[in-house]
Design a protein around this motif. Sequence first.
Motif, PDB file in Angstrom:
ATOM      1  N   SER A   3       0.852  -1.189   0.000  1.00  0.00           N
ATOM      2  CA  SER A   3       0.000   0.000   0.000  1.00  0.00           C
ATOM      3  C   SER A   3       0.884   1.234   0.000  1.00  0.00           C
ATOM      4  N   VAL A   4       0.264   2.357  -0.305  1.00  0.00           N
ATOM      5  CA  VAL A   4       0.933   3.652  -0.270  1.00  0.00           C
ATOM      6  C   VAL A   4       0.230   4.475   0.796  1.00  0.00           C
ATOM      7  N   THR A   5       1.006   5.037   1.724  1.00  0.00           N
ATOM      8  CA  THR A   5       0.397   5.829   2.786  1.00  0.00           C
ATOM      9  C   THR A   5      -0.306   7.042   2.193  1.00  0.00           C
ATOM     10  N   GLU A   6      -1.339   7.465   2.894  1.00  0.00           N
ATOM     11  CA  GLU A   6      -2.180   8.557   2.395  1.00  0.00           C
ATOM     12  C   GLU A   6      -1.383   9.808   2.049  1.00  0.00           C
ATOM     13  N   ASP A   7      -0.395  10.150   2.859  1.00  0.00           N
ATOM     14  CA  ASP A   7       0.376  11.377   2.601  1.00  0.00           C
ATOM     15  C   ASP A   7       1.332  11.259   1.412  1.00  0.00           C
ATOM     16  N   HIS A   8       1.456  10.065   0.828  1.00  0.00           N
ATOM     17  CA  HIS A   8       2.318   9.882  -0.343  1.00  0.00           C
ATOM     18  C   HIS A   8       1.536   9.527  -1.606  1.00  0.00           C
ATOM     19  N   ARG A   9       0.225   9.515  -1.511  1.00  0.00           N
ATOM     20  CA  ARG A   9      -0.598   9.191  -2.678  1.00  0.00           C
ATOM     21  C   ARG A   9      -0.576  10.324  -3.692  1.00  0.00           C
ATOM     22  N   GLY A  10      -0.824   9.957  -4.936  1.00  0.00           N
ATOM     23  CA  GLY A  10      -0.860  10.953  -6.005  1.00  0.00           C
ATOM     24  C   GLY A  10       0.510  11.307  -6.555  1.00  0.00           C
ATOM     25  N   GLN A  11       1.543  10.541  -6.185  1.00  0.00           N
ATOM     26  CA  GLN A  11       2.906  10.817  -6.641  1.00  0.00           C
ATOM     27  C   GLN A  11       3.417   9.765  -7.619  1.00  0.00           C
ATOM     28  N   GLY A  12       2.547   8.830  -8.027  1.00  0.00           N
ATOM     29  CA  GLY A  12       2.957   7.793  -8.972  1.00  0.00           C
ATOM     30  C   GLY A  12       3.638   6.601  -8.323  1.00  0.00           C
ATOM     31  N   ILE A  13       3.656   6.549  -7.007  1.00  0.00           N
ATOM     32  CA  ILE A  13       4.335   5.456  -6.307  1.00  0.00           C
ATOM     33  C   ILE A  13       3.636   4.124  -6.574  1.00  0.00           C
ATOM     34  N   ALA A  14       2.315   4.103  -6.502  1.00  0.00           N
ATOM     35  CA  ALA A  14       1.577   2.854  -6.743  1.00  0.00           C
ATOM     36  C   ALA A  14       1.814   2.347  -8.160  1.00  0.00           C
ATOM     37  N   THR A  15       1.858   3.247  -9.118  1.00  0.00           N
ATOM     38  CA  THR A  15       2.131   2.846 -10.502  1.00  0.00           C
ATOM     39  C   THR A  15       3.509   2.225 -10.608  1.00  0.00           C
ATOM     40  N   MET A  16       4.496   2.834  -9.972  1.00  0.00           N
ATOM     41  CA  MET A  16       5.854   2.277 -10.003  1.00  0.00           C
ATOM     42  C   MET A  16       5.904   0.904  -9.334  1.00  0.00           C
ATOM     43  N   SER A  40     -14.988  -0.704  -2.311  1.00  0.00           N
ATOM     44  CA  SER A  40     -15.129   0.750  -2.186  1.00  0.00           C
ATOM     45  C   SER A  40     -13.864   1.523  -2.558  1.00  0.00           C
ATOM     46  N   ASN A  41     -12.773   0.828  -2.854  1.00  0.00           N
ATOM     47  CA  ASN A  41     -11.501   1.505  -3.114  1.00  0.00           C
ATOM     48  C   ASN A  41     -11.413   1.908  -4.585  1.00  0.00           C
ATOM     49  N   ASN A  42     -12.168   2.945  -4.918  1.00  0.00           N
ATOM     50  CA  ASN A  42     -12.259   3.391  -6.314  1.00  0.00           C
ATOM     51  C   ASN A  42     -10.925   3.832  -6.890  1.00  0.00           C
ATOM     52  N   ARG A  43     -10.101   4.440  -6.083  1.00  0.00           N
ATOM     53  CA  ARG A  43      -8.797   4.891  -6.571  1.00  0.00           C
ATOM     54  C   ARG A  43      -7.939   3.701  -7.011  1.00  0.00           C
ATOM     55  N   ALA A  44      -7.869   2.665  -6.165  1.00  0.00           N
ATOM     56  CA  ALA A  44      -7.092   1.472  -6.509  1.00  0.00           C
ATOM     57  C   ALA A  44      -7.724   0.737  -7.689  1.00  0.00           C
ATOM     58  N   LEU A  45      -9.046   0.630  -7.688  1.00  0.00           N
ATOM     59  CA  LEU A  45      -9.729  -0.032  -8.805  1.00  0.00           C
ATOM     60  C   LEU A  45      -9.399   0.650 -10.129  1.00  0.00           C
ATOM     61  N   GLY A  46      -9.359   1.970 -10.134  1.00  0.00           N
ATOM     62  CA  GLY A  46      -9.007   2.714 -11.345  1.00  0.00           C
ATOM     63  C   GLY A  46      -7.598   2.395 -11.808  1.00  0.00           C
ATOM     64  N   LEU A  47      -6.659   2.346 -10.876  1.00  0.00           N
ATOM     65  CA  LEU A  47      -5.269   2.017 -11.217  1.00  0.00           C
ATOM     66  C   LEU A  47      -5.187   0.605 -11.783  1.00  0.00           C
ATOM     67  N   TYR A  48      -5.821  -0.343 -11.101  1.00  0.00           N
ATOM     68  CA  TYR A  48      -5.724  -1.735 -11.541  1.00  0.00           C
ATOM     69  C   TYR A  48      -6.374  -1.931 -12.902  1.00  0.00           C
ATOM     70  N   ARG A  49      -7.526  -1.316 -13.122  1.00  0.00           N
ATOM     71  CA  ARG A  49      -8.177  -1.429 -14.437  1.00  0.00           C
ATOM     72  C   ARG A  49      -7.310  -0.804 -15.523  1.00  0.00           C
ATOM     73  N   LYS A  50      -6.720   0.329 -15.215  1.00  0.00           N
ATOM     74  CA  LYS A  50      -5.836   1.012 -16.172  1.00  0.00           C
ATOM     75  C   LYS A  50      -4.655   0.123 -16.554  1.00  0.00           C
ATOM     76  N   LYS A  74      -7.673 -10.068 -11.820  1.00  0.00           N
ATOM     77  CA  LYS A  74      -6.640 -10.816 -12.526  1.00  0.00           C
ATOM     78  C   LYS A  74      -6.130 -10.026 -13.714  1.00  0.00           C
ATOM     79  N   LYS A  75      -4.808 -10.150 -13.943  1.00  0.00           N
ATOM     80  CA  LYS A  75      -4.203  -9.629 -15.166  1.00  0.00           C
ATOM     81  C   LYS A  75      -3.417 -10.750 -15.784  1.00  0.00           C
ATOM     82  N   THR A  76      -3.742 -11.077 -17.027  1.00  0.00           N
ATOM     83  CA  THR A  76      -2.977 -12.064 -17.770  1.00  0.00           C
ATOM     84  C   THR A  76      -1.740 -11.377 -18.337  1.00  0.00           C
TER      85      THR A  76
END
Length: 77
Positions: A3-16, A40-50, A74-76
């Motif tokens: 996970s990425v702590t709330e104060d570090h979100r929006g910096q591209g860390i999860a994508t990396m 309910s985690n729409n932010r993570a769902l958006g990243l994973y779908r992307k 799942k991602k093939t």
Amino acid sequence: NVSVTEDHRGQGIATMLMEELERRAVEKGASAIFLEVRVSNNRALGLYRKRGFEIQSILPDFYRKPKENGFLMKKTL
């Protein structure tokens, strides 16, 4: 668990982190990656779908605090 702590979100860390996870999985010969996420985690769902993950099933009461369903994704590769 990753996970990425709330104060570090929006910096591209999860994508990396996801890029590195996928790179290592391919390197080790994996054919797919599975993950669980709160419904309910729409932010993570958006990243994973992307990144190409698709919902496979609903996991009833998968999370406990607070109690909530999850999605198995799942991602093939």
